[in-house]
Design a protein around this motif. Sequence first.
Motif, mmCIF file in Angstrom:
data_model
loop_
_atom_site.group_PDB
_atom_site.id
_atom_site.type_symbol
_atom_site.label_atom_id
_atom_site.label_comp_id
_atom_site.label_asym_id
_atom_site.label_seq_id
_atom_site.Cartn_x
_atom_site.Cartn_y
_atom_site.Cartn_z
ATOM 1 N N MET A 90 0.837 -1.201 0.000
ATOM 2 C CA MET A 90 0.000 0.000 0.000
ATOM 3 C C MET A 90 0.870 1.249 0.000
ATOM 4 S SD MET A 90 -2.831 1.227 2.843
ATOM 5 C CE MET A 90 -4.230 0.334 2.179
ATOM 6 N N LYS A 91 0.420 2.248 -0.753
ATOM 7 C CA LYS A 91 1.102 3.535 -0.793
ATOM 8 C C LYS A 91 0.133 4.631 -0.353
ATOM 9 C CE LYS A 91 4.270 2.499 -4.627
ATOM 10 N NZ LYS A 91 4.725 2.966 -5.972
ATOM 11 N N ILE A 92 0.572 5.435 0.611
ATOM 12 C CA ILE A 92 -0.265 6.511 1.139
ATOM 13 C C ILE A 92 0.500 7.829 1.067
ATOM 14 C CG2 ILE A 92 -1.507 7.395 3.166
ATOM 15 C CD1 ILE A 92 -1.824 4.502 4.105
ATOM 16 N N LEU A 93 -0.165 8.865 0.579
ATOM 17 C CA LEU A 93 0.435 10.196 0.528
ATOM 18 C C LEU A 93 -0.351 11.136 1.435
ATOM 19 C CD1 LEU A 93 2.441 12.237 -0.791
ATOM 20 C CD2 LEU A 93 0.629 12.725 -2.471
ATOM 21 N N VAL A 94 0.361 11.824 2.319
ATOM 22 C CA VAL A 94 -0.231 12.867 3.166
ATOM 23 C C VAL A 94 0.270 14.211 2.653
ATOM 24 C CG1 VAL A 94 -0.403 13.831 5.493
ATOM 25 C CG2 VAL A 94 -0.337 11.344 5.172
ATOM 26 N N ILE A 95 -0.653 15.142 2.439
ATOM 27 C CA ILE A 95 -0.304 16.466 1.917
ATOM 28 C C ILE A 95 -0.496 17.518 3.004
ATOM 29 C CG2 ILE A 95 -0.777 18.213 0.160
ATOM 30 C CD1 ILE A 95 -2.013 16.017 -1.580
ATOM 31 N N GLN A 96 0.588 18.235 3.335
ATOM 32 C CA GLN A 96 0.498 19.350 4.277
ATOM 33 C C GLN A 96 1.543 20.393 3.898
ATOM 34 O OE1 GLN A 96 -1.492 20.289 7.591
ATOM 35 N NE2 GLN A 96 -0.773 21.873 6.183
ATOM 36 N N GLN A 97 1.123 21.396 3.161
ATOM 37 C CA GLN A 97 2.038 22.438 2.721
ATOM 38 C C GLN A 97 2.064 23.598 3.716
ATOM 39 O OE1 GLN A 97 0.137 21.206 -1.376
ATOM 40 N NE2 GLN A 97 0.944 23.279 -1.521
ATOM 41 N N LYS A 98 2.946 24.562 3.398
ATOM 42 C CA LYS A 98 3.042 25.850 4.088
ATOM 43 C C LYS A 98 3.753 25.818 5.428
ATOM 44 C CE LYS A 98 1.284 28.511 0.912
ATOM 45 N NZ LYS A 98 2.083 29.538 0.239
ATOM 46 N N MET A 99 3.042 26.102 6.524
ATOM 47 C CA MET A 99 3.656 26.488 7.787
ATOM 48 C C MET A 99 4.335 25.326 8.514
ATOM 49 S SD MET A 99 3.022 29.654 7.596
ATOM 50 C CE MET A 99 3.423 30.318 9.204
ATOM 51 N N ILE A 100 5.440 25.649 9.199
ATOM 52 C CA ILE A 100 6.216 24.664 9.940
ATOM 53 C C ILE A 100 5.370 23.989 11.011
ATOM 54 C CG2 ILE A 100 8.109 24.437 11.606
ATOM 55 C CD1 ILE A 100 9.611 26.546 9.916
ATOM 56 N N GLY A 101 4.602 24.798 11.769
ATOM 57 C CA GLY A 101 3.767 24.234 12.827
ATOM 58 C C GLY A 101 2.738 23.256 12.301
#
Length: 352
Positions: free
Chosen positions: A1-12
Motif C-alpha cells: 500500500m502507498k499513502i500520501l499525506v499532503i500538508q504544505q506551508k507552515m512549519i507548525g
Amino acid sequence: MKILVIQQKMIGDVLTSSIMFEVLRAKYPNAQLDYLINTHTLAVVENNPNISNFIFFTKKEEHSKRALFKFAKNLRKNNYSVIIDVYSKLSSNIITLFSAANTKISYYKPYTTFVYTNNIKRYKNTKSKSGLAIVNRLQLLKPLGIEATDVKPKVYLTEAEIKNSKTLLESNGINLKKPLYMISVLGSGDNKTYPFAYMAKVIDRIVEQTKGQLLFNYIPSQKEQAQTIYSLCKEETKQYIFFDVFGKSLREFLAITKHCNALIGNEGGAINMAKALDIKTFAIFSPWISKDDWSLFENNDNVAVHLKDYKPELYNNKKEKEMKGEAYKLYQEFSPMFFYDKLNGFLQQTIS
C-alpha cells in the motif's frame, strides 16, 4: 500500500500533521508512507522513522499553474492507494484530482466535495486536552478504520546534534546546571507578535523570578527587532541574556532548545516544536488566533494565555479570525499584568 499525506506551508502545521504517520505506521507497518511538504519545513520532520519519503512542493509549483499541473501529473505515476489532503487548498485539490488513488480524504468544503471520496467535517470544539488541531487531523484517518486520540507530535534529533548543541552552549559561557530559557521574542508576523514593550516586561519578570539564562529565538532578518526588545529590558535583565547565541538553522534551534528548561513567548511554530521535544512551554497567543485550535496538550507543563481569557467582552461573540484586522489594537489591551500570576507559577515549576 502507498499513502500520501499532503500538508504544505507552515512549519507548525507540518509538524502537527506528522502525528498521522505514527498512527498509519502502526496500522500499516509495511506501507509506503510519503509526506508532501514545502522544502523549508523539512527540518521539523527530518529523521522521522515513520515517513518513507518526502516529496517537496517548491516555489516553482506555487507560482506557476503550468508547473503545478506537471507536478500533479508526475505524482500520479506513484500510484498511491490513499491520499490524505490535510492542506485542502487549490494546489492540493489539483494534486488530489489528478491522483489515481481510490481513497481521497480531506476536510469538508462544499465546493471541493467532488474531488474527494471522503469529506470530513471539522469539530468546532473538543474536550480533549490535545486541542482541535490534533483532534481534527486524527479525524481524517477514520475512513481507514483508524480511531486514535491524543497522539503527540515528535521531533527526532540525532545524538550528534544534541552533543554539538551542548558544546556550542558551553563554549559561549552558558552553564547547563543553571536554568536556561528560550524566548520566542517575535512571531511569524506583526499581527502574531506581542508588543515589544510588553515582551520586555515578560523577560524582566522571568529573570526576577529565576535568575535564569536567556536565549532569544530569532532569524538574522529579525535581528534589529530582537535588539529593540533587548534594549527595552532592564539593565539587570540584560546581564542574563545571551543575545548572540542562537541556532543558525532550524535543526540547530531544535537541538539548542532541547537543553532548555522551557520555551516562553509568542505562540507559533517554536512553541509547537518545543512541545514536540518535551520541553515545557508558556505561550502568549495573538488575539486573533484560536486558542481552542492551537493550544495543544495544555497542562501545567504547557501553559497558554489569550486576551479572550481576560477580556471576553472585547470579542462580542466574534471568532478570533474576525478580529485579525484589529490585532494591533487588541494587543495593546493584553497587558502582561493579566497573566503574571500564571507566569510566576509556571516559572517556579520549571526550576523546582
